[in-house]
Design an enzyme around this catalytic site. Sequence first.
Site, PDB file in Angstrom:
ATOM      1  N   LYS A 210      37.130  17.198  53.584  1.00  0.00           N
ATOM      2  CA  LYS A 210      36.085  16.640  52.731  1.00  0.00           C
ATOM      3  C   LYS A 210      35.111  17.666  52.185  1.00  0.00           C
ATOM      4  CE  LYS A 210      36.039  11.984  54.429  1.00  0.00           C
ATOM      5  NZ  LYS A 210      35.283  10.965  55.131  1.00  0.00           N
ATOM      6  N   GLY A 386      31.720  21.298  65.275  1.00  0.00           N
ATOM      7  CA  GLY A 386      30.486  20.734  64.725  1.00  0.00           C
ATOM      8  C   GLY A 386      29.322  21.706  64.812  1.00  0.00           C
TER       9      GLY A 386
HETATM   10  P1  AMP Z   1      38.071  19.487  58.272  1.00  0.00           P
HETATM   11  O1  AMP Z   1      37.850  18.906  59.638  1.00  0.00           O
HETATM   12  O2  AMP Z   1      37.170  18.953  57.224  1.00  0.00           O
HETATM   13  O3  AMP Z   1      38.145  20.999  58.308  1.00  0.00           O
HETATM   14  O4  AMP Z   1      39.499  18.979  57.821  1.00  0.00           O
HETATM   15  C1  AMP Z   1      40.684  19.345  58.440  1.00  0.00           C
HETATM   16  C2  AMP Z   1      41.766  18.411  57.963  1.00  0.00           C
HETATM   17  O5  AMP Z   1      41.866  18.486  56.563  1.00  0.00           O
HETATM   18  C3  AMP Z   1      43.143  18.732  58.497  1.00  0.00           C
HETATM   19  O6  AMP Z   1      43.491  17.758  59.433  1.00  0.00           O
HETATM   20  C4  AMP Z   1      44.025  18.685  57.273  1.00  0.00           C
HETATM   21  O7  AMP Z   1      45.194  17.904  57.446  1.00  0.00           O
HETATM   22  C5  AMP Z   1      43.141  18.043  56.236  1.00  0.00           C
HETATM   23  N1  AMP Z   1      43.497  18.431  54.854  1.00  0.00           N
HETATM   24  C6  AMP Z   1      43.576  19.680  54.377  1.00  0.00           C
HETATM   25  N2  AMP Z   1      43.985  19.657  53.088  1.00  0.00           N
HETATM   26  C7  AMP Z   1      44.158  18.367  52.756  1.00  0.00           C
HETATM   27  C8  AMP Z   1      44.582  17.700  51.567  1.00  0.00           C
HETATM   28  N3  AMP Z   1      44.914  18.372  50.468  1.00  0.00           N
HETATM   29  N4  AMP Z   1      44.620  16.361  51.592  1.00  0.00           N
HETATM   30  C9  AMP Z   1      44.293  15.678  52.703  1.00  0.00           C
HETATM   31  N5  AMP Z   1      43.877  16.244  53.857  1.00  0.00           N
HETATM   32  C10 AMP Z   1      43.837  17.586  53.877  1.00  0.00           C
END
Ligand code: AMP
Length: 406
Positions: A210, A386
Amino acid sequence: MADEHDLPIKGVLSKLSIKDLDIRGKRVFIRVDFNVPLDENLNITDDRRIRSALPTINYAIDEGSKVILASHLGRAKGKADSRYSLASVARRLQRLIKKEVTFLPDCIGPQVEDAVSKMAEGDIILLENMRFRVEEEKNDEEFSKALAKLADFYVNDAFGAAHRCNSSIVGITKHLTSAAGFLLQKEIEYLQGVVNHPVRPFVALLGGAKASGKIDVIRNLEDKVDKVIVGGGMAYTFLKAMGYNVGDSLVENDMLQLANEIREGVVAKGIKFYLPVDCVISQSIEPGAETKLVTTQEIPNGWKAVDIGPASVKLFSEALESAKTILWNGPMGVFEVDAFSRGTFSIAHSVADAYALTIVGGGDTDLAVGRAGVSESISFISTGGGAALELLEGKDLPGLVALTDK
Ligand code: AMP
């Protein structure tokens, strides 16, 4: 010879260090982060968090103190739950540290006080999960006092929990002289010290699901970075905001205007801002789903971007080449699925190969770096997800603020 506890960058921490305390023969309450991942049979699948706390624990033992360890584990909601007992952590710690570790089935009360009163110098006690007590997450005053009663000094080495206002992180510090352990210091030195005073060029490489979770990081770093690279799911909010059709890719529609403002603000400061130029698309994120490689200008409806493509890997890798400091937080795609992991793993190699000080900001990125097999080539991998993000956003960590000033 360099002291093994010397840190690469001095003077960031304004709080007492464990080295400032006279802990010989004293009871030291060390809050660690033993919140390790467990499989369905409750076996520890990764003990890095335990190993990361060993320098502090070993130092306290070598100094002849009586070590009382406390941690939380999992989502225990204020009551005892055997799935989240620290008993198996005690056994693993005992193996790693090659010393007996006494595990107590509670964290306060007469039984705990009795065991602590019988400790000899160099003994180690591990208390049961702090979160088996509902008071812990309420930062309850009486509970904090009861914890403090067990010890002469408090040391926080739980970076991964330092953003939580809990009794064993914040409340207890009101009653004891409180210092930072070596892991906490190291995390702060890198995530605050290096990041705020980087050797330039400094490149921030951001990804993950996100945009909302990372926008404040860009904002906080915009006066320090030379390049911002955005991949992963968050890129499609930026691309949609620029007018691209991103199909069914992950987009936060309420962030579109902000994404544009942030990108334009960064570019106006002369900072290079990179987004994916091509991507792997799929109709579902199930393993085995059909994939296509397209430019980010031609993602059809019904399809979503799940990884960056080879042209983006080349673009991003070239942007990383000249960096002297790299901060990486967030994978480039859904790397948990083999077919969508190539972009993330290629970028992991580019980061590892760069002639730069490289910092990986915890959580999923550390998993990705491990799976890419390049962990050993990264200068520093944070143990906190976090907490690392909050520091990178420029926020104060309650657990750090609460420690005694130097
Ligand atoms: P975060 O905790 O925000 O760093 O998000 C990590 C997650 O983002 C991982 O589990 C990935 O599978 C997901 N992610 C990365 N790229 C994408 C994408 N293009 N679409 C959906 N999820 C994604």
